[in-house]
Design a protein around this motif. Structure first.
Motif, PDB file in Angstrom:
ATOM      1  N   LEU A 185     -12.995  58.316  23.301  1.00 22.27           N
ATOM      2  CA  LEU A 185     -12.153  57.425  24.214  1.00 22.27           C
ATOM      3  C   LEU A 185     -12.401  56.052  23.764  1.00 22.27           C
ATOM      4  CD1 LEU A 185     -12.793  59.514  27.319  1.00 22.27           C
ATOM      5  CD2 LEU A 185     -10.866  59.758  25.939  1.00 22.27           C
ATOM      6  N   ASP A 186     -11.692  55.851  22.689  1.00 23.93           N
ATOM      7  CA  ASP A 186     -12.008  54.321  21.983  1.00 23.93           C
ATOM      8  C   ASP A 186     -10.551  53.495  22.255  1.00 23.93           C
ATOM      9  OD1 ASP A 186     -10.212  55.523  20.246  1.00 23.93           O
ATOM     10  OD2 ASP A 186     -11.747  55.371  18.680  1.00 23.93           O
ATOM     11  N   THR A 220      -5.410  57.004  24.170  1.00 25.05           N
ATOM     12  CA  THR A 220      -6.571  57.163  25.109  1.00 25.05           C
ATOM     13  C   THR A 220      -7.186  55.908  26.038  1.00 25.05           C
ATOM     14  OG1 THR A 220      -8.286  56.605  23.612  1.00 25.05           O
ATOM     15  CG2 THR A 220      -7.494  59.013  23.504  1.00 25.05           C
ATOM     16  N   MET A 221      -7.637  56.133  26.937  1.00 21.01           N
ATOM     17  CA  MET A 221      -8.275  55.023  27.547  1.00 21.01           C
ATOM     18  C   MET A 221      -9.564  54.534  26.642  1.00 21.01           C
ATOM     19  SD  MET A 221      -8.450  56.745  31.640  1.00 21.01           S
ATOM     20  CE  MET A 221      -9.226  55.226  32.229  1.00 21.01           C
ATOM     21  N   ARG A 222      -9.877  53.552  27.110  1.00 15.39           N
ATOM     22  CA  ARG A 222     -10.903  52.812  26.219  1.00 15.39           C
ATOM     23  C   ARG A 222     -12.224  52.982  27.212  1.00 15.39           C
ATOM     24  NH1 ARG A 222     -13.639  47.899  25.028  1.00 15.39           N
ATOM     25  NH2 ARG A 222     -14.039  47.733  22.724  1.00 15.39           N
ATOM     26  N   ILE A 279     -15.252  63.593  31.602  1.00 18.37           N
ATOM     27  CA  ILE A 279     -16.048  62.653  30.842  1.00 18.37           C
ATOM     28  C   ILE A 279     -17.405  62.619  31.701  1.00 18.37           C
ATOM     29  CG2 ILE A 279     -13.726  61.516  30.267  1.00 18.37           C
ATOM     30  CD1 ILE A 279     -14.229  59.453  32.402  1.00 18.37           C
ATOM     31  N   ASN A 326      -5.591  63.740  35.664  1.00 18.50           N
ATOM     32  CA  ASN A 326      -4.651  63.345  34.494  1.00 18.50           C
ATOM     33  C   ASN A 326      -3.592  62.804  34.994  1.00 18.50           C
ATOM     34  OD1 ASN A 326      -3.080  63.124  32.207  1.00 18.50           O
ATOM     35  ND2 ASN A 326      -4.663  64.100  31.058  1.00 18.50           N
ATOM     36  N   TRP A 336     -18.957  55.861  22.269  1.00 17.94           N
ATOM     37  CA  TRP A 336     -17.634  55.857  23.090  1.00 17.94           C
ATOM     38  C   TRP A 336     -17.913  57.240  24.087  1.00 17.94           C
ATOM     39  CZ3 TRP A 336     -14.782  51.813  23.268  1.00 17.94           C
ATOM     40  CH2 TRP A 336     -14.673  51.190  22.181  1.00 17.94           C
ATOM     41  N   ASP A 337     -17.378  57.422  25.101  1.00 18.82           N
ATOM     42  CA  ASP A 337     -17.434  58.623  26.011  1.00 18.82           C
ATOM     43  C   ASP A 337     -16.594  59.576  25.424  1.00 18.82           C
ATOM     44  OD1 ASP A 337     -19.480  58.084  27.588  1.00 18.82           O
ATOM     45  OD2 ASP A 337     -18.396  57.672  29.466  1.00 18.82           O
ATOM     46  N   ARG A 338     -16.563  60.862  25.464  1.00 17.39           N
ATOM     47  CA  ARG A 338     -15.728  61.879  25.240  1.00 17.39           C
ATOM     48  C   ARG A 338     -15.564  63.001  26.174  1.00 17.39           C
ATOM     49  NH1 ARG A 338     -15.723  63.140  18.989  1.00 17.39           N
ATOM     50  NH2 ARG A 338     -16.990  61.305  17.855  1.00 17.39           N
TER      51      ARG A 338
END
Length: 253
Positions: A137-138, A143-145, A170, A224, A160-162
């Protein structure tokens, strides 16, 4: 309430629309279309479509209990279906919240094809193997950062989170909302039992129920916030409801 009390205790609610009242998911789709200004989604996500994609008039259940019949008609892996039904029962009994097993199943299909993405499956202990991890999630690929929040403990990524597991949580959301279905040990997002219970708990926090179309939409939006996602979940959940509508509620589970 643990996973051991799965189908049998929930049979009184399995034929409900899945959290949404008399207007049903078709009404939800209509509301989403009005709000978004787009056409409704197809009856189920594509690539490839599940058995719920095509209309199934008056499905005749096969021999066996409710779970066996429902799994055969919908194509949902039996182990995943048991988790969705148990999580719905947990939400109704413990949280006073109408979620619907088919709402959870709709999310499970859209997020991970019920734990079968990346060549995996949900094994007898309820754990998806190999573990399912989303893309970083970059901020790329729409995607969100979200920089790493857990040192890679859950998602194996220290930058980064995934999203992780069959219901794609997350790490930060899991830290706040994660719950063990058995009531014992640390919850795992890779467990379909823990993930389904956590999803039910998370969805219920918005309005305390998903009984009305507007409440259902707000709850799924919290999971979402895209119209396409909400339409796909609604269409898939409605497909599952339709396919299982004629299974007798007195089938032994």
């Amino acid at each position: 309430m643990g996973i051991g009390r799965t189908v049998g205790i929930a049979l009184g609610g399995v034929a409900l629309l899945g959290g949404v009242g008399a207007i049903g998911f078709l009404g939800v789709l209509a509301l989403l279309t009005v709000a978004d200004g787009s056409e409704p989604a197809e009856a189920a996500p594509a690539d490839p479509p599940p058995t719920v994609a095509a209309p199934a008039p008056d499905p005749q259940p096969a021999e066996g209990d409710w779970a066996d019949q429902a799994a055969a008609l919908t194509g949902i892996p039996p182990r995943a279906l048991a988790a969705y039904v148990a999580a719905d029962a947990y939400a109704r009994e413990e949280l006073g919240c109408d979620v619907g097993w088919n709402t959870l199943a709709g999310i499970g299909w859209v997020e991970s094809h019920h734990g079968t993405l990346q060549g995996g499956s949900i094994e007898d202990d309820g754990v998806a193997r190999p573990g399912i991890r989303g893309i970083p999630l970059d901020g790329e690929n729409e995607t969100m950062r979200i920089p790493d929040s857990d040192g890679g403990a859950l998602d194996g990524d220290t930058e980064w989170d995934r999203a992780v597991g069959p219901m794609q949580f997350i790490p930060e959301t899991w830290r706040i909302w994660g719950v063990s279905a058995s009531g014992e040990g640390e919850p795992s997002p890779h467990s379909i039992d823990d993930a389904a219970f956590t999803a039910a708990r998370y969805l219920c926090q918005t309005d305390g129920t998903l009984a009305e179309p507007e409440q259902w939409i707000r709850a799924i939006r919290s999971y979402n916030d895209t119209a396409d996602y909400q339409q796909r979940v609604a269409a898939t959940a409605e497909g599952y409801r339709t396919l299982t509508a004629d299974i007798p509620l007195d089938a032994e589970g």
